[in-house]
Design an enzyme around this catalytic site. Structure first.
Site, PDB file in Angstrom:
ATOM      1  N   HIS A  73      87.176 -14.303   7.418  1.00 52.71           N
ATOM      2  CA  HIS A  73      87.980 -13.624   8.528  1.00 52.71           C
ATOM      3  C   HIS A  73      89.264 -14.409   8.729  1.00 52.71           C
ATOM      4  O   HIS A  73      90.288 -13.915   9.380  1.00 52.71           O
ATOM      5  CB  HIS A  73      87.156 -13.508   9.658  1.00 52.71           C
ATOM      6  CG  HIS A  73      85.855 -12.446   9.712  1.00 52.71           C
ATOM      7  ND1 HIS A  73      84.798 -12.864   9.043  1.00 52.71           N
ATOM      8  CD2 HIS A  73      85.825 -11.379  10.018  1.00 52.71           C
ATOM      9  CE1 HIS A  73      84.097 -12.021   9.101  1.00 52.71           C
ATOM     10  NE2 HIS A  73      84.567 -10.793   9.503  1.00 52.71           N
ATOM     11  N   ASP A  95      85.701  -5.304   1.885  1.00 53.11           N
ATOM     12  CA  ASP A  95      85.376  -6.017   2.941  1.00 53.11           C
ATOM     13  C   ASP A  95      86.575  -5.690   4.029  1.00 53.11           C
ATOM     14  O   ASP A  95      87.808  -5.132   3.466  1.00 53.11           O
ATOM     15  CB  ASP A  95      85.273  -7.658   2.779  1.00 53.11           C
ATOM     16  CG  ASP A  95      84.366  -7.967   3.995  1.00 53.11           C
ATOM     17  OD1 ASP A  95      84.155  -7.233   4.964  1.00 53.11           O
ATOM     18  OD2 ASP A  95      83.822  -8.988   3.910  1.00 53.11           O
TER      19      ASP A  95
END
Length: 997
Positions: free
Chosen positions: A251, A325
């Site tokens: 992230h 993702d």
């Protein structure tokens, strides 16, 4: 001009992308290097014909897909590639933004994040209404919808499930998840996580993984997938090709995985191969830099043609749906800007572009790329048609809005708790059991309890205390604490951390020091309600005798863990990860199961909780009708407490609510749970037989009209004895006050027998009572007549035979080892008055509120200890004795008396004469008895004058306990509203009705 420049720029970008996947952005390098391969478990994939599928194609499906696709504009096709982030906890601005994306950019898919179920359902209906082709809805629900939504059910983390050996339980979790997903209009659950968490410091996977063993991860993931996909919801395996051995969160940056392709194939790809053969519907590709798979530096795996197409689709033969993702994650967003990134990942071979950072820009660049033939029609059709196929399989060809009625109830069915109990019963793991410290067998030991960690522990402590006395010890000074602990035989230490997947769960330096010093000087059981990795900071386990991993800090895990400590369940779990060199994958000791009462959901004992819930309204009816101010109700079945509630208040005029631990005067139930089991032990030792006459038991009765009464007739109430005599009346003066001839307000040499507060009777009055009984007449006709004299006589017999007081016999022989630490005579010696329900405002004998002193007048005159009355207890403790009877004298691994003895006492010897009683047990199960006429003839129990009932049925394995103080504030001409209202019987009928046939 501007559009032409954009086209030129895009073309240059695509040429660069195809020839060089490098980026100027930095990659965070994980320190861990490839290690020598010791793993020899290899999986060879099946051929395509052998692979399973949950969602088969059909001609109708193909026709629908083609018809939809052929009608689409290029813009509508491009829109199908996007799955955008939506929230149900944001304002109207956000809702309008999503609506605009659907209307203007023809977005085909939505993934929901934080919010609530009803709000999300409403938004789903809204967004679906704006879509020309129904939207596919996804959500990250790895441990259920609660991963994203409030007011929904939270299942254990994958790491917890990884400890379970029974795969059918994990499949049931999947089935439940699927039902909840479908109910809320979700088609894709982005689970299971297939990452093998071989790096304990992994900041983003951790508890989300099933563990560090590839076989275990694969087995658990397949079971979960079968449950989910077998019930019509698509699974998404993630994070391909493996995010388990990283120390960087993608992230925030791009992690680098420095493993050889051979290692990746042997370890990280193992679960994917297995699940592909088992029919996994879709895959999510991670943002990882894997030089062995993609030679160009800094290229995330999600944008790598080598990874997504060559490896995933060609080598591994995966033909399901492929998600990136989240594209706003820095691991991808740092590689390319909006639009360029979406083009790169699409060309790499992905189908759905998840969570793009800027949809309008990405949409425009994709359109230009299509027009420039950088993205061909064939490439676009490949992904869009695949997406449409999945929409058909999801039933979106016949889309229906979500029904909002009963949504919350449907998402939170009571059976979820039943499964949750089973999951923890199978997961909790014992890693050390020195000296067989587990399970705790001797409940007479002194046990201390210490809490570590900042999260709640109340359920754990309250459950521990249901088994035995537990002393919570607290001190800010370690030396003082250790000094206090010298008084105890064992110390239970529990460690509680917040139940959040990404929360740090590490012992502080202070906690480690305290744990070390306490363990050095005491026999310690350490129970951690946190991820197993929290044990990594402990450098030495030598001084810890018992070590239990309970994995998570929840109410159910705390209940089940306490059960395990005391042997109500056996340990079954296996550790899914390694803890340094101390403990390894699949470590886990089994422990003995002692037949003590456990706790579970009604469904696990074959009971319907919806029917049991009707007890609430019956209890309230009793309170509203002034039948009793409050009460406790407990139901156990098959050795499990499945219902335990307290209702109302101790009195009608105060706010002291009844709790499960409050004590009630159980009146005549004292006969069954105190005097009777002691008598049964003497019978079991052949000290008395059914035919032993009273004169042999107590020579005091020789040459009286009672000398030939047999033991059997005495206990059957078939001896013709009087029902009772109000002994107290003879001790009152002309003003109906306690006479000074017999009483004192202050204890003195001959007046130590306490009757009530500031009231003591002559010590020799017991002899007077026995003389009155001996001289009392008996019925000339042999017939049934219930009499308190039976148990007054038996107390005398017990004490003379054993040379011990009844209160000591009951404590030593039963209560201390059964953990009945809330059962005793004269409770004010140990308990505060506020925890004892009062029984009456006495205006005829003691002239005071009777609270903590026995209600029965004769028992009071015996100093609160009598064979027929005097015991105070709560529903949990009474249930233990009833369970002991149900188990024919065995409880907690101790045989208190033989099964033959129990059978002898649970027999109706005079049934033909109409006497439906055993030896001390009431067995009147038909009309006229105290039961609902719905229990078996094998059942037995007793009632109590103050408003109590305890009953057990061997045929259904049910124990039922009802305790109240119906006599408060006064007994008006014995107006027993509780009995007349048949409250206890009505509840018993509900219990019977709740049995699942």
């Amino acid at each position: 001009m501007k559009n032409s420049f954009l086209k030129i720029s895009l073309y240059a970008t695509f040429v660069f992308l195809i020839t060089n996947c490098a980026s100027k952005k930095n990659t965070v390098t994980d320190a861990k290097k490839d290690i020598p391969l010791k793993d020899t478990v290899v999986y060879v994939q099946k051929n395509s014909a052998e692979k399973k599928t949950f969602f088969k194609d059909s001609d109708q499906e193909t026709a629908w897909v083609d018809s939809i696709y052929n009608k689409m504009t290029v813009q509508e096709k491009i829109g199908q590639l996007f799955m955008v982030s939506a929230y149900s906890n944001k304002d109207s601005v956000h809702v309008n933004q999503i609506s605009k994306l659907i209307e203007d950019y023809k977005i085909g898919n939505v993934i929901f994040f934080q919010g609530g179920p009803v709000r999300q359902a409403k938004l789903t209906n809204l967004y679906q209404s704006k879509a020309k082709v129904p939207l596919m809805i996804g959500i990250d629900a790895e441990w259920g919808l609660a991963m994203r939504l409030d007011s929904t059910y939270r299942y254990p983390w994958n790491m917890t499930l990884g400890a379970i050996q029974d795969l059918s339980l994990i499949e049931k979790v999947g089935r439940n998840m699927a039902a909840e997903n479908k109910r809320i209009g979700v088609h894709f659950n982005f689970a299971p996580v297939l990452d093998i968490n071989t790096n304990p410091k992994n900041p983003i996977i951790g508890n989300r993984s099933f563990g560090e063993d590839k076989v275990n991860v694969s087995e658990k993931a397949i079971a979960l997938m079968k449950g989910i996909q077998g019930n019509g919801v698509f699974c998404t395996g993630k994070h391909f090709p493996g995010h388990g051995d990283t120390s960087t969160d993608s992230h925030h940056a791009l992690p680098i995985v420095n493993f050889t392709k051979e290692r990746m194939d042997l370890v990280e790809l193992y679960p994917y191969k297995k699940l592909f053969d088992e029919g996994l519907a879709s895959v999510m590709v991670a943002h990882l830099n894997i030089p062995s798979l993609e030679s160009q530096p800094h290229c995330p795996s999600s944008a790598s043609y080598n990874v997504v197409t060559n490896l995933l689709q060609k080598e591994l033969g995966f033909n399901g749906l492929i998600f990136t993702d989240g594209l706003a994650m820095k691991g991808a967003a740092n590689f390319k800007g909006p639009g360029d990134l979406e083009i790169a990942v699409l060309l790499a071979g992905n189908d759905i572009l998840l969570c793009p950072e800027n949809v309008p820009v990405a949409f425009q660049k994709l359109e230009v790329a299509y027009n420039e033939k950088v993205i061909t029609e064939e490439r676009l059709a490949h992904s869009v048609k695949k997406i449409l196929h999945f929409k058909y399989k999801a039933g979106l060809n016949k889309y229906k809005p979500i029904d909002l009625n009963n949504l919350y109830e449907d998402l939170n069915p009571t059976q979820n708790d039943a499964l949750h109990y089973k999951l923890y019963e199978n997961a909790i793991t014992v890693l050390k059991n020195e000296k067989e410290i587990l399970p705790i067998k001797d409940l007479s030991e002194k046990i201390a309890y210490i809490k570590l960690g900042e999260d709640t522990n109340s359920t754990f402590v309250s459950t521990l205390k249901k088994y035995t006395n537990i002393t919570e010890v607290k001190d800010s000074n370690l030396d003082s604490l250790n000094k206090e602990l010298r008084k105890f035989d064992k110390v239970i230490i529990s460690y509680h951390k917040v139940n959040k997947a990404w929360e740090k769960q590490e012992f502080t330096l202070t906690e480690m020091l305290w744990l070390k010093e306490i363990a050095k000087h005491n026999d310690v059981i350490l129970d951690i309600f946190a991820k197993p990795y929290s044990l990594l900071s402990i450098k030495d386990f030598d001084d810890i005798e018992g070590l239990v991993v309970s994995y998570q800090n929840s109410d159910i895990s705390q209940v089940v863990s306490a059960e395990l400590l005391f042997g109500a369940i056996a340990a079954k779990g296996k550790l899914p990860v390694s803890i340094n060199d101390f403990f390894h994958v699949n470590d886990g000791l089994t422990t003995k199961k002692l037949n003590r009462l456990a706790f579970t959901a009604p469904e696990n004992a074959g009971m319907n909780p919806a029917i049991l819930s009707k007890i609430d309204s019956v209890a309230q009816k009793a309170i509203d009708g002034k039948m009793a101010p409050g009460m406790q109700v407990l139901v156990a079945r098959k050795g499990n407490v499945i219902f335990q509630k307290s209702y109302g208040t101790q009195t009608y005029d105060n706010g002291k609510k009844v709790t499960d631990s409050d004590l009630y005067d159980v009146a005549s139930i004292s006969k069954m749970i105190s005097t009777l089991p002691n008598v049964m032990q003497l019978y079991d030792k052949n000290k008395v037989t059914l035919d032993t006459p009273l004169k042999d038991m107590l020579p005091f009765f020789a040459k009286t009209n009672k000398e030939n009464i047999t033991f059997k007739d005495l206990l059957n109430h078939y001896a013709g004895l009087q029902a009772w005599i109000p002994f107290y009346k003879a001790t009152l003066d002309s003003n109906n006050q306690p006479s000074e001839k017999y009483y004192r307000k202050i204890a003195g040499p001959d007046f130590t027998t306490k009757v009530a507060e500031n009231l003591y009777i002559r010590n020799d009055y017991h002899d007077t009572i026995m003389k009155i009984i001996a001289d009392s007449p008996i019925s000339p006709k042999k017939e049934y007549k219930y009499s308190d004299f039976t148990f007054i006589i038996l107390k005398e017999y017990l004490e003379r035979k054993t040379h011990k007081k009844l209160e000591d016999l009951s404590k030593e022989n039963f209560y201390s080892t059964l953990g009945m630490n809330n059962t005793l005579y004269n409770p004010l010696d140990r308990f505060d008055k506020s925890s004892i329900a009062p029984t009456e405002i006495d205006n005829y004998f003691r002239h005071q509120t009777i609270q903590g002193y026995v209600h029965d007048m004769a028992a009071a005159m015996e100093g609160g200890v009598a064979g027929h009355a005097g015991i105070f207890s709560n529903s949990m403790d009474v249930a233990k004795m009833m369970q002991l009877f149900l188990q024919k004298g065995n409880y907690g691994g101790v045989q208190y008396f033989s099964p033959q003895t129990f059978d002898a006492f649970n027999t109706c010897y005079y049934k033909n004469e109409g006497v439906l009683r055993g030896l001390g047990f009431d067995k009147r199960v038909h009309k006229g008895g105290p039961t609902c006429n719905c229990v078996s003839e094998a059942s037995f129990g007793h009632t109590g004058f103050t408003g109590n009932m305890a009953w057990a049925d061997p045929e259904t394995e049910i124990v039922y306990v009802f305790l109240s103080n119906r006599t408060y504030p006064e007994v008006v001409n014995d107006e027993n509203k509780l009995a007349k209202g048949k409250i206890r019987e009505e509840i018993q009928q509900i219990i019977q009705d709740a049995i699942v046939k």
